[in-house]
Scaffold this active site. Structure first.
Site, PDB file in Angstrom:
ATOM      1  NE  ARG A   1      15.994  -0.502  27.236  1.00  0.00           N
ATOM      2  CZ  ARG A   1      15.377  -0.952  26.140  1.00  0.00           C
ATOM      3  NH1 ARG A   1      14.079  -0.776  26.006  1.00  0.00           N
ATOM      4  NH2 ARG A   1      16.044  -1.555  25.196  1.00  0.00           N
TER       5      ARG A   1
ATOM      6  NE  ARG B   1      17.949  -5.187  26.030  1.00  0.00           N
ATOM      7  CZ  ARG B   1      16.936  -5.065  25.183  1.00  0.00           C
ATOM      8  NH1 ARG B   1      15.720  -4.868  25.660  1.00  0.00           N
ATOM      9  NH2 ARG B   1      17.119  -5.154  23.899  1.00  0.00           N
TER      10      ARG B   1
ATOM     11  NE  ARG C   1      18.750  -3.131  20.247  1.00  0.00           N
ATOM     12  CZ  ARG C   1      18.396  -2.630  21.433  1.00  0.00           C
ATOM     13  NH1 ARG C   1      19.254  -1.934  22.148  1.00  0.00           N
ATOM     14  NH2 ARG C   1      17.187  -2.832  21.890  1.00  0.00           N
TER      15      ARG C   1
ATOM     16  NE  ARG D   1      13.380  -6.575  16.802  1.00  0.00           N
ATOM     17  CZ  ARG D   1      13.192  -6.525  18.125  1.00  0.00           C
ATOM     18  NH1 ARG D   1      12.374  -7.343  18.705  1.00  0.00           N
ATOM     19  NH2 ARG D   1      13.846  -5.647  18.841  1.00  0.00           N
TER      20      ARG D   1
ATOM     21  CE  LYS E   1       9.059  -3.095  20.284  1.00  0.00           C
ATOM     22  NZ  LYS E   1      10.243  -2.304  19.959  1.00  0.00           N
TER      23      LYS E   1
HETATM   24  P1  AMP Z   1      14.175  -6.451  22.203  1.00  0.00           P
HETATM   25  O1  AMP Z   1      14.261  -6.868  23.639  1.00  0.00           O
HETATM   26  O2  AMP Z   1      12.791  -6.551  21.648  1.00  0.00           O
HETATM   27  O3  AMP Z   1      14.812  -5.101  21.946  1.00  0.00           O
HETATM   28  O4  AMP Z   1      15.044  -7.523  21.375  1.00  0.00           O
HETATM   29  C1  AMP Z   1      16.417  -7.682  21.635  1.00  0.00           C
HETATM   30  C2  AMP Z   1      17.073  -8.486  20.552  1.00  0.00           C
HETATM   31  O5  AMP Z   1      16.474  -9.779  20.459  1.00  0.00           O
HETATM   32  C3  AMP Z   1      16.983  -7.933  19.141  1.00  0.00           C
HETATM   33  O6  AMP Z   1      17.963  -6.944  18.881  1.00  0.00           O
HETATM   34  C4  AMP Z   1      17.210  -9.183  18.310  1.00  0.00           C
HETATM   35  O7  AMP Z   1      18.562  -9.586  18.330  1.00  0.00           O
HETATM   36  C5  AMP Z   1      16.423 -10.222  19.113  1.00  0.00           C
HETATM   37  N1  AMP Z   1      14.998 -10.303  18.707  1.00  0.00           N
HETATM   38  C6  AMP Z   1      13.914 -10.108  19.503  1.00  0.00           C
HETATM   39  N2  AMP Z   1      12.773 -10.306  18.818  1.00  0.00           N
HETATM   40  C7  AMP Z   1      13.142 -10.610  17.556  1.00  0.00           C
HETATM   41  C8  AMP Z   1      12.430 -10.886  16.362  1.00  0.00           C
HETATM   42  N3  AMP Z   1      11.083 -10.903  16.328  1.00  0.00           N
HETATM   43  N4  AMP Z   1      13.144 -11.169  15.242  1.00  0.00           N
HETATM   44  C9  AMP Z   1      14.490 -11.147  15.239  1.00  0.00           C
HETATM   45  N5  AMP Z   1      15.233 -10.877  16.335  1.00  0.00           N
HETATM   46  C10 AMP Z   1      14.573 -10.612  17.485  1.00  0.00           C
END
Ligand code: AMP
Length: 218
Positions: A127, A160, A171, A92, A17
């Site tokens: 990654r 990360r 996740r 999400r 994404k």
């Molecule tokens: P991402 O970078 O999109 O993989 O997000 C990393 C982490 O940020 C996720 O595993 C959640 O802990 C938090 N996070 C990001 N966006 C959301 C969301 N819309 N709702 C809840 N947690 C989020």
């Protein structure tokens, strides 16, 4: 091609994404909002919110809907968002999706990036990203020139904290239980489009996304 307004990218962690959002941002000059990036910035800045959510994020769990929506709202209030946004990692959960429906003034194009679990693990575990500019690399498929520093600014690439095998499992569970119901939600609203990412290159997936945008946004 006519410039779309709002695009929502849906899909499990590691489906690509973020990479596709960056390409769309360049092509259409839209604002790219990654709630993951916004939340990681809060953690890096050690804000009150950042201190509260750090260990939750490190474990692959979600901060509350209110916490995430607050950072999203702050970003959406900036004037550059007026002409359209690419949402990467938001919504999400169902309450987040319902909230976003009330906020958007035009129908979003929702794109589900589908990918198998085996491919996901390889993508996530290999990654690496630049802590300064956010560029994303993959040790096998799209390494930086020297393999460990960013091509754009020479910063040392990092993995990360939540890109480890154990946290990835959590996740994916969060995705299955809380995020996957959004597929039906957007189907019901006749907004969902699907792109299969398995075995396709970044450019091929991008071409499929552009086709969807062209088809739906005449
Ligand atoms: P991402 O970078 O999109 O993989 O997000 C990393 C982490 O940020 C996720 O595993 C959640 O802990 C938090 N996070 C990001 N966006 C959301 C969301 N819309 N709702 C809840 N947690 C989020």
């Amino acid at each position: 091609m006519k410039k779309p307004t709002n695009i929502i990218l849906l899909g499990p962690p590691g489906c690509g994404k973020g990479t596709q959002a960056k390409l769309l941002q360049k092509k259409f000059n839209l604002v790219h909002i990654s709630t993951g990036d916004l939340l990681r910035q809060e953690v890096a800045d050690k804000t009150e919110l950042g201190l509260r959510i750090k260990s939750i994020m490190d474990q692959g769990l979600f901060p509350t809907n209110e916490e995430v929506t607050e950072v999203l709202e702050n970003r959406m209030q900036k004037p550059d968002c007026a002409h359209g946004i690419i949402f990467d990692g938001y919504p999400r959960t169902l309450p987040q999706a319902e909230y976003l429906q009330t906020k958007l003034t035009s129908k979003p194009i929702v794109i589900l990036v589908k990918i198998s679990d085996e491919i996901l693990s390889e993508r996530i575990l290999l990654r690496r990203s630049c802590p300064k500019c956010g560029s994303i690399y993959h040790l096998k498929y799209s390494p930086s020139k020297d393999g460990y520093t960013c091509d754009k600014d020479g910063e040392e690439l990092i993995q990360r904290k939540d890109d480890t095998a154990q946290v990835l499992k959590q996740r994916l569970e969060m995705y299955d239980t809380l995020t996957s119901p959004l597929v039906d939600f957007y189907k019901r609203h006749s907004l969902l489009h699907e792109v299969v990412a398995d075995h396709f290159t970044i450019d091929e997936i991008f071409a499929k996304i552009l086709e969807i945008i062209e088809r739906t946004h005449q």
